[in-house]
Write a protein that holds these residues in place. Structure first.
Motif, PDB file in Angstrom:
ATOM      1  N   GLY A 292       0.824  -1.216   0.000  1.00  0.00           N
ATOM      2  CA  GLY A 292       0.000   0.000   0.000  1.00  0.00           C
ATOM      3  C   GLY A 292       0.850   1.255   0.000  1.00  0.00           C
ATOM      4  N   ALA A 293       1.918   1.266   0.791  1.00  0.00           N
ATOM      5  CA  ALA A 293       2.798   2.442   0.855  1.00  0.00           C
ATOM      6  C   ALA A 293       3.506   2.646  -0.486  1.00  0.00           C
ATOM      7  N   ALA A 294       3.943   1.554  -1.104  1.00  0.00           N
ATOM      8  CA  ALA A 294       4.595   1.668  -2.426  1.00  0.00           C
ATOM      9  C   ALA A 294       3.597   2.224  -3.441  1.00  0.00           C
ATOM     10  N   THR A 295       2.342   1.797  -3.337  1.00  0.00           N
ATOM     11  CA  THR A 295       1.302   2.287  -4.256  1.00  0.00           C
ATOM     12  C   THR A 295       1.033   3.769  -4.004  1.00  0.00           C
TER      13      THR A 295
ATOM     14  N   GLY B 218       4.243 -14.973  11.862  1.00  0.00           N
ATOM     15  CA  GLY B 218       5.205 -15.640  12.743  1.00  0.00           C
ATOM     16  C   GLY B 218       6.516 -16.004  12.070  1.00  0.00           C
ATOM     17  N   GLU B 219       6.728 -15.586  10.813  1.00  0.00           N
ATOM     18  CA  GLU B 219       7.974 -15.953  10.117  1.00  0.00           C
ATOM     19  C   GLU B 219       8.445 -14.800   9.231  1.00  0.00           C
ATOM     20  N   ALA B 220       9.228 -13.899   9.835  1.00  0.00           N
ATOM     21  CA  ALA B 220       9.678 -12.715   9.090  1.00  0.00           C
ATOM     22  C   ALA B 220      10.473 -13.108   7.846  1.00  0.00           C
ATOM     23  N   GLY B 221      11.199 -14.231   7.899  1.00  0.00           N
ATOM     24  CA  GLY B 221      12.059 -14.628   6.772  1.00  0.00           C
ATOM     25  C   GLY B 221      11.378 -15.557   5.776  1.00  0.00           C
ATOM     26  N   ARG B 222      10.054 -15.587   5.750  1.00  0.00           N
ATOM     27  CA  ARG B 222       9.311 -16.553   4.923  1.00  0.00           C
ATOM     28  C   ARG B 222       9.637 -16.445   3.431  1.00  0.00           C
ATOM     29  N   VAL B 223       9.769 -15.223   2.918  1.00  0.00           N
ATOM     30  CA  VAL B 223      10.006 -15.065   1.473  1.00  0.00           C
ATOM     31  C   VAL B 223      11.320 -15.731   1.092  1.00  0.00           C
ATOM     32  N   ASP B 224      12.355 -15.532   1.887  1.00  0.00           N
ATOM     33  CA  ASP B 224      13.643 -16.145   1.548  1.00  0.00           C
ATOM     34  C   ASP B 224      13.599 -17.668   1.680  1.00  0.00           C
ATOM     35  N   ARG B 225      12.818 -18.180   2.633  1.00  0.00           N
ATOM     36  CA  ARG B 225      12.704 -19.648   2.764  1.00  0.00           C
ATOM     37  C   ARG B 225      12.032 -20.264   1.537  1.00  0.00           C
ATOM     38  N   LEU B 226      11.075 -19.538   0.945  1.00  0.00           N
ATOM     39  CA  LEU B 226      10.251 -20.132  -0.111  1.00  0.00           C
ATOM     40  C   LEU B 226      10.606 -19.671  -1.530  1.00  0.00           C
ATOM     41  N   ARG B 227      11.556 -18.769  -1.646  1.00  0.00           N
ATOM     42  CA  ARG B 227      11.766 -18.183  -2.984  1.00  0.00           C
ATOM     43  C   ARG B 227      12.229 -19.213  -4.018  1.00  0.00           C
ATOM     44  N   HIS B 228      12.787 -20.356  -3.570  1.00  0.00           N
ATOM     45  CA  HIS B 228      13.206 -21.397  -4.535  1.00  0.00           C
ATOM     46  C   HIS B 228      12.003 -22.001  -5.267  1.00  0.00           C
ATOM     47  N   LEU B 229      10.784 -21.792  -4.721  1.00  0.00           N
ATOM     48  CA  LEU B 229       9.569 -22.296  -5.379  1.00  0.00           C
ATOM     49  C   LEU B 229       9.115 -21.385  -6.518  1.00  0.00           C
ATOM     50  N   VAL B 230       9.702 -20.194  -6.580  1.00  0.00           N
ATOM     51  CA  VAL B 230       9.294 -19.209  -7.595  1.00  0.00           C
ATOM     52  C   VAL B 230      10.124 -19.449  -8.859  1.00  0.00           C
ATOM     53  N   PRO B 231       9.483 -19.622 -10.017  1.00  0.00           N
ATOM     54  CA  PRO B 231      10.277 -19.832 -11.236  1.00  0.00           C
ATOM     55  C   PRO B 231      11.379 -18.784 -11.439  1.00  0.00           C
ATOM     56  N   MET B 232      11.117 -17.535 -11.056  1.00  0.00           N
ATOM     57  CA  MET B 232      12.164 -16.519 -11.197  1.00  0.00           C
ATOM     58  C   MET B 232      13.193 -16.588 -10.063  1.00  0.00           C
ATOM     59  N   GLN B 233      12.962 -17.489  -9.095  1.00  0.00           N
ATOM     60  CA  GLN B 233      13.928 -17.749  -8.019  1.00  0.00           C
ATOM     61  C   GLN B 233      14.202 -16.555  -7.107  1.00  0.00           C
ATOM     62  N   ARG B 234      13.202 -15.658  -6.974  1.00  0.00           N
ATOM     63  CA  ARG B 234      13.372 -14.537  -6.045  1.00  0.00           C
ATOM     64  C   ARG B 234      12.014 -14.058  -5.562  1.00  0.00           C
ATOM     65  N   GLY B 235      12.034 -13.351  -4.419  1.00  0.00           N
ATOM     66  CA  GLY B 235      10.826 -12.677  -3.956  1.00  0.00           C
ATOM     67  C   GLY B 235      10.644 -11.383  -4.732  1.00  0.00           C
ATOM     68  N   GLY B 236       9.439 -10.801  -4.604  1.00  0.00           N
ATOM     69  CA  GLY B 236       9.154  -9.551  -5.302  1.00  0.00           C
ATOM     70  C   GLY B 236       9.244  -8.358  -4.358  1.00  0.00           C
ATOM     71  N   GLN B 237       9.415  -7.192  -4.937  1.00  0.00           N
ATOM     72  CA  GLN B 237       9.426  -5.960  -4.148  1.00  0.00           C
ATOM     73  C   GLN B 237       8.036  -5.315  -4.204  1.00  0.00           C
ATOM     74  N   PRO B 238       7.648  -4.609  -3.126  1.00  0.00           N
ATOM     75  CA  PRO B 238       6.323  -3.960  -3.127  1.00  0.00           C
ATOM     76  C   PRO B 238       6.105  -3.065  -4.351  1.00  0.00           C
ATOM     77  N   GLU B 239       7.174  -2.417  -4.824  1.00  0.00           N
ATOM     78  CA  GLU B 239       7.044  -1.513  -5.979  1.00  0.00           C
ATOM     79  C   GLU B 239       6.645  -2.281  -7.245  1.00  0.00           C
ATOM     80  N   GLU B 240       7.051  -3.542  -7.323  1.00  0.00           N
ATOM     81  CA  GLU B 240       6.710  -4.328  -8.518  1.00  0.00           C
ATOM     82  C   GLU B 240       5.208  -4.628  -8.552  1.00  0.00           C
ATOM     83  N   VAL B 241       4.589  -4.733  -7.381  1.00  0.00           N
ATOM     84  CA  VAL B 241       3.137  -4.902  -7.305  1.00  0.00           C
ATOM     85  C   VAL B 241       2.461  -3.549  -7.554  1.00  0.00           C
ATOM     86  N   ALA B 242       3.025  -2.504  -6.956  1.00  0.00           N
ATOM     87  CA  ALA B 242       2.440  -1.165  -7.099  1.00  0.00           C
ATOM     88  C   ALA B 242       2.361  -0.744  -8.569  1.00  0.00           C
TER      89      ALA B 242
END
Ligand code: NAP
Length: 250
Positions: A17-20, A201-225
């Motif tokens: 929301g802040a990025a938007t 309950g898991e601040a580091g969740r994006v880094d734990r799961l990013r291997h499941l993303v075909p692009m192999q990374r989490g996204g930034q709020p600005e990319e959604v905005a």
């Protein structure tokens, strides 16, 4: 610098929301930043926009309260003018848990904010924007989630289901108001770096799961905005009822 464009962003004080809010101010919108509890975060986004020569206000309101939502829309219109864009972004999730461990109170909290809150704000926007009611039209973007597709097992099926409801509302409302000058679309973000994961309950969740993303990374709020701003804009003038995944291919 400012046109007649006025945007109301629920949960506009942090994360997506802040990025938007920042991006919409740069695009010439006058910006109403809604927040729930953290006034400091909201005021700091307002200050950033004002420093850059934009127009913004912060308004406290709990989107799950009808009384608060009415006050939010009235305040935004009194101070900024007729609302031309709504981003239904405020959303919550709770601690990662299996469905078998979830309480009724938890379901009710998640659905009150994520579903009832988005419905109430969409209702107020349509009442004001609709050509049928003497409005001048507008555009709504709902912030759903990739969780609506994959269901968030062992984490938050309640949250995922609330986003499924948002997808359905997007499709139905888009058709209902298509001939009244209002477009309704949704973005479905994937794993985005914001504070929401800490509230599960898991601040580091994006880094734990990013291997499941075909692009192999989490996204930034600005990319959604950027996707939200595009859907709101005239560039997307023939697009309504669309669910746009912003997930790095997941
Ligand atoms: P966030 O960083 O936790 O920020 C949430 C925002 O919503 C804050 O501004 C918060 O205000 C506000 N809020 C919460 N409850 C509210 C209420 N009852 N009334 C009004 N405002 C309320 O979240 P985010 O990650 O940016 O998420 C934004 C949206 O994207 C949510 O709908 C979320 O479900 C969706 N999403 C996020 C991800 C992701 O990976 N981050 C992925 C998919 C979808 P206060 O700080 O004042 O409480």
């Amino acid at each position: 610098m400012n046109s007649g464009k006025v945007i109301l962003i629920t949960g506009g004080s942090r994360g997506i929301g802040a990025a938007t809010a920042r991006l919409s101010a740069r695009a010439g919108y006058r910006v109403c930043i809604n927040f729930h509890r953290n006034a400091v975060a909201a005021e700091s986004v307002v200050a950033e926009i004002l420093d850059a020569g934009g127009v913004a206000i912060a308004v406290q309101a709990d989107v799950s309260s009808e009384k608060d939502v009415l006050r939010l829309f009235d305040t935004a219109e009194d101070q900024l003018g007729r609302i031309t864009a709504l981003v239904n972004n405020a959303g919550i999730l709770e601690n990662q848990s299996r469905l078998s461990e979830m309480s009724l109170e938890r379901f009710q909290r998640v659905f009150a904010t994520n579903v009832a809150g988005s419905f109430l704000c969409a209702r107020e926007a349509v009442r004001r924007m609709s050509l049928k009611n003497g409005g001048t039209g507008g555009s709504i973007v709902n912030v759903s989630s990739g969780a609506a597709k994959h269901g968030a097992p062992n984490e938050y099926i309640d949250y995922a289901a609330s986003k499924g409801a948002i997808d359905t509302m997007t499709i139905g409302l888009a058709k209902e108001v298509a001939n009244e000058g209002i477009r309704v679309n949704a973005v479905r973000p994937g794993l985005i770096y914001t504070g929401i994961h800490a509230s599960g309950g898991e601040a580091g969740r994006v880094d734990r799961l990013r291997h499941l993303v075909p692009m192999q990374r989490g996204g930034q709020p600005e990319e959604v905005a950027r996707a939200i701003l595009w859907l709101l804009s005239e560039e997307a003038s023939y697009i309504t009822g669309t669910l746009l995944d912003v997930t790095g291919g997941r």
